[in-house]
Design a protein around this motif. Structure first.
Motif, PDB file in Angstrom:
ATOM      1  N   SER A  70      60.042  55.530 -23.414  1.00 37.62           N
ATOM      2  CA  SER A  70      59.590  54.324 -24.103  1.00 37.62           C
ATOM      3  C   SER A  70      59.934  53.075 -23.285  1.00 37.62           C
ATOM      4  CB  SER A  70      60.248  54.252 -25.480  1.00 37.62           C
ATOM      5  OG  SER A  70      59.879  53.077 -26.142  1.00 37.62           O
ATOM      6  N   TRP A  71      61.123  53.051 -22.731  1.00 41.92           N
ATOM      7  CA  TRP A  71      61.543  51.923 -21.892  1.00 41.92           C
ATOM      8  C   TRP A  71      60.629  51.797 -20.675  1.00 41.92           C
ATOM      9  CZ3 TRP A  71      63.281  51.662 -16.847  1.00 41.92           C
ATOM     10  CH2 TRP A  71      63.824  50.445 -16.459  1.00 41.92           C
ATOM     11  N   ALA A  72      60.310  52.936 -20.053  1.00 43.34           N
ATOM     12  CA  ALA A  72      59.440  52.926 -18.872  1.00 43.34           C
ATOM     13  C   ALA A  72      58.048  52.403 -19.244  1.00 43.34           C
ATOM     14  CB  ALA A  72      59.342  54.327 -18.271  1.00 43.34           C
ATOM     15  N   ALA A  73      57.541  52.817 -20.401  1.00 41.48           N
ATOM     16  CA  ALA A  73      56.234  52.327 -20.858  1.00 41.48           C
ATOM     17  C   ALA A  73      56.283  50.818 -21.060  1.00 41.48           C
ATOM     18  CB  ALA A  73      55.828  53.033 -22.144  1.00 41.48           C
ATOM     19  N   HIS A  74      57.391  50.335 -21.582  1.00 39.52           N
ATOM     20  CA  HIS A  74      57.529  48.889 -21.782  1.00 39.52           C
ATOM     21  C   HIS A  74      57.555  48.150 -20.440  1.00 39.52           C
ATOM     22  CE1 HIS A  74      58.521  45.165 -23.759  1.00 39.52           C
ATOM     23  NE2 HIS A  74      59.525  44.994 -22.904  1.00 39.52           N
ATOM     24  N   GLN A  75      58.216  48.733 -19.435  1.00 36.10           N
ATOM     25  CA  GLN A  75      58.241  48.097 -18.109  1.00 36.10           C
ATOM     26  C   GLN A  75      56.828  48.004 -17.539  1.00 36.10           C
ATOM     27  OE1 GLN A  75      61.243  46.712 -17.458  1.00 36.10           O
ATOM     28  NE2 GLN A  75      61.598  47.754 -19.414  1.00 36.10           N
ATOM     29  N   ARG A  76      56.038  49.054 -17.744  1.00 38.50           N
ATOM     30  CA  ARG A  76      54.643  49.040 -17.277  1.00 38.50           C
ATOM     31  C   ARG A  76      53.843  47.964 -18.013  1.00 38.50           C
ATOM     32  NH1 ARG A  76      55.841  54.758 -17.275  1.00 38.50           N
ATOM     33  NH2 ARG A  76      55.904  55.429 -15.101  1.00 38.50           N
ATOM     34  N   TYR A  77      54.092  47.847 -19.306  1.00 40.10           N
ATOM     35  CA  TYR A  77      53.423  46.817 -20.104  1.00 40.10           C
ATOM     36  C   TYR A  77      53.768  45.426 -19.552  1.00 40.10           C
ATOM     37  CZ  TYR A  77      52.357  43.743 -24.015  1.00 40.10           C
ATOM     38  OH  TYR A  77      51.871  42.713 -24.776  1.00 40.10           O
ATOM     39  N   CYS A  78      55.040  45.209 -19.314  1.00 36.96           N
ATOM     40  CA  CYS A  78      55.480  43.919 -18.770  1.00 36.96           C
ATOM     41  C   CYS A  78      54.854  43.655 -17.403  1.00 36.96           C
ATOM     42  CB  CYS A  78      57.010  43.868 -18.661  1.00 36.96           C
ATOM     43  SG  CYS A  78      57.845  43.818 -20.254  1.00 36.96           S
ATOM     44  N   PHE A  79      54.756  44.675 -16.596  1.00 34.21           N
ATOM     45  CA  PHE A  79      54.161  44.551 -15.265  1.00 34.21           C
ATOM     46  C   PHE A  79      52.683  44.168 -15.368  1.00 34.21           C
ATOM     47  CE2 PHE A  79      51.915  46.480 -11.659  1.00 34.21           C
ATOM     48  CZ  PHE A  79      52.564  45.852 -10.608  1.00 34.21           C
ATOM     49  N   ARG A  80      51.940  44.917 -16.205  1.00 30.41           N
ATOM     50  CA  ARG A  80      50.497  44.662 -16.354  1.00 30.41           C
ATOM     51  C   ARG A  80      50.217  43.263 -16.887  1.00 30.41           C
ATOM     52  NH1 ARG A  80      50.545  49.762 -18.470  1.00 30.41           N
ATOM     53  NH2 ARG A  80      50.455  48.982 -20.590  1.00 30.41           N
ATOM     54  N   ASN A  81      51.088  42.789 -17.749  1.00 30.65           N
ATOM     55  CA  ASN A  81      50.878  41.490 -18.387  1.00 30.65           C
ATOM     56  C   ASN A  81      51.672  40.371 -17.724  1.00 30.65           C
ATOM     57  OD1 ASN A  81      49.077  42.149 -20.767  1.00 30.65           O
ATOM     58  ND2 ASN A  81      50.684  43.683 -20.945  1.00 30.65           N
ATOM     59  N   ASN A  82      52.288  40.694 -16.594  1.00 26.93           N
ATOM     60  CA  ASN A  82      53.028  39.717 -15.799  1.00 26.93           C
ATOM     61  C   ASN A  82      54.044  38.927 -16.636  1.00 26.93           C
ATOM     62  OD1 ASN A  82      53.617  38.720 -13.282  1.00 26.93           O
ATOM     63  ND2 ASN A  82      52.178  37.010 -13.451  1.00 26.93           N
ATOM     64  N   LEU A  83      54.788  39.655 -17.468  1.00 25.91           N
ATOM     65  CA  LEU A  83      55.782  39.016 -18.322  1.00 25.91           C
ATOM     66  C   LEU A  83      57.045  38.707 -17.529  1.00 25.91           C
ATOM     67  CD1 LEU A  83      55.361  41.116 -21.580  1.00 25.91           C
ATOM     68  CD2 LEU A  83      54.259  38.969 -20.953  1.00 25.91           C
ATOM     69  N   THR A  84      57.670  37.603 -17.843  1.00 29.03           N
ATOM     70  CA  THR A  84      58.840  37.151 -17.085  1.00 29.03           C
ATOM     71  C   THR A  84      60.061  38.043 -17.304  1.00 29.03           C
ATOM     72  OG1 THR A  84      59.415  35.607 -18.856  1.00 29.03           O
ATOM     73  CG2 THR A  84      58.112  34.751 -17.004  1.00 29.03           C
ATOM     74  N   SER A  85      60.067  38.843 -18.370  1.00 34.09           N
ATOM     75  CA  SER A  85      61.217  39.732 -18.594  1.00 34.09           C
ATOM     76  C   SER A  85      61.344  40.787 -17.491  1.00 34.09           C
ATOM     77  CB  SER A  85      61.125  40.406 -19.958  1.00 34.09           C
ATOM     78  OG  SER A  85      59.949  41.179 -20.044  1.00 34.09           O
ATOM     79  N   LEU A  86      60.237  41.005 -16.773  1.00 32.91           N
ATOM     80  CA  LEU A  86      60.285  41.923 -15.633  1.00 32.91           C
ATOM     81  C   LEU A  86      60.284  41.069 -14.360  1.00 32.91           C
ATOM     82  CD1 LEU A  86      60.319  44.882 -14.719  1.00 32.91           C
ATOM     83  CD2 LEU A  86      57.836  44.776 -14.631  1.00 32.91           C
ATOM     84  N   SER A  87      61.475  40.677 -13.968  1.00 35.00           N
ATOM     85  CA  SER A  87      61.616  39.795 -12.804  1.00 35.00           C
ATOM     86  C   SER A  87      61.241  40.533 -11.521  1.00 35.00           C
ATOM     87  CB  SER A  87      63.064  39.303 -12.701  1.00 35.00           C
ATOM     88  OG  SER A  87      63.924  40.392 -12.404  1.00 35.00           O
ATOM     89  N   GLU A  88      61.076  39.782 -10.464  1.00 37.85           N
ATOM     90  CA  GLU A  88      60.767  40.372  -9.153  1.00 37.85           C
ATOM     91  C   GLU A  88      61.876  41.327  -8.725  1.00 37.85           C
ATOM     92  OE1 GLU A  88      58.517  41.528  -6.261  1.00 37.85           O
ATOM     93  OE2 GLU A  88      57.809  40.004  -7.654  1.00 37.85           O
ATOM     94  N   GLU A  89      63.117  40.961  -9.030  1.00 42.05           N
ATOM     95  CA  GLU A  89      64.253  41.825  -8.679  1.00 42.05           C
ATOM     96  C   GLU A  89      64.150  43.162  -9.409  1.00 42.05           C
ATOM     97  OE1 GLU A  89      69.123  42.032  -9.081  1.00 42.05           O
ATOM     98  OE2 GLU A  89      68.074  40.225  -9.761  1.00 42.05           O
ATOM     99  N   ARG A  90      63.818  43.127 -10.691  1.00 42.51           N
ATOM    100  CA  ARG A  90      63.673  44.364 -11.462  1.00 42.51           C
ATOM    101  C   ARG A  90      62.496  45.194 -10.953  1.00 42.51           C
ATOM    102  NH1 ARG A  90      64.892  42.283 -17.655  1.00 42.51           N
ATOM    103  NH2 ARG A  90      67.133  42.005 -17.333  1.00 42.51           N
TER     104      ARG A  90
END
Length: 111
Positions: free
Chosen positions: A24-44
């Motif tokens: 579920s966490w991995a799916a959320h990271q993909r969601y953040c990536f696709r939608n360019n959300l700031t919670s997924l920083s460049e470092e992450r």
């Protein structure tokens, strides 16, 4: 990292069964990536990239299916080759380029 160490990748279809929370966490990271959300920083993103994280699961599944088909084709080729070797050894003249091959084993002959 622990999952990758145990299973060799971070994209296994077993992820849902082995660790549903992580899936579920991995799916959320993909969601953040696709939608360019700031919670997924460049470092992450970089950290996930370094692990070999797949952002597009559909492409990964497609690649996995293609690899499976290729593996089956290779196994079929090896099987036919081994059958041809056995056929050659069974013939007194050792000839595999003969009309007898068509009579004895039509599927091998057409291979």
């Amino acid at each position: 990292q622990a999952y990758k160490k145990e299973f060799g990748d971070v994209n296994s279809p077993h992820l849902n069964k082995v660790n549903p929370d992580l899936a579920s966490w991995a799916a959320h990271q993909r969601y953040c990536f696709r939608n360019n959300l700031t919670s997924l920083s460049e470092e992450r993103r970089s950290k996930l990239q370094e692990l070999g994280f797949i952002w597009e699961v559909a492409e990964f599944k497609k690649s996995a299916k293609e690899a499976e088909r290729e593996q089956k084709r290779c196994m079929k080729w090896e099987s036919k080759f081994n059958t041809l070797v056995a056929y050659k050894e069974s013939r007194e003249d050792g000839d595999v380029n003969t009309v007898d091959l068509y009579k004895d084993n039509a599927s091998l002959a057409s291979w």
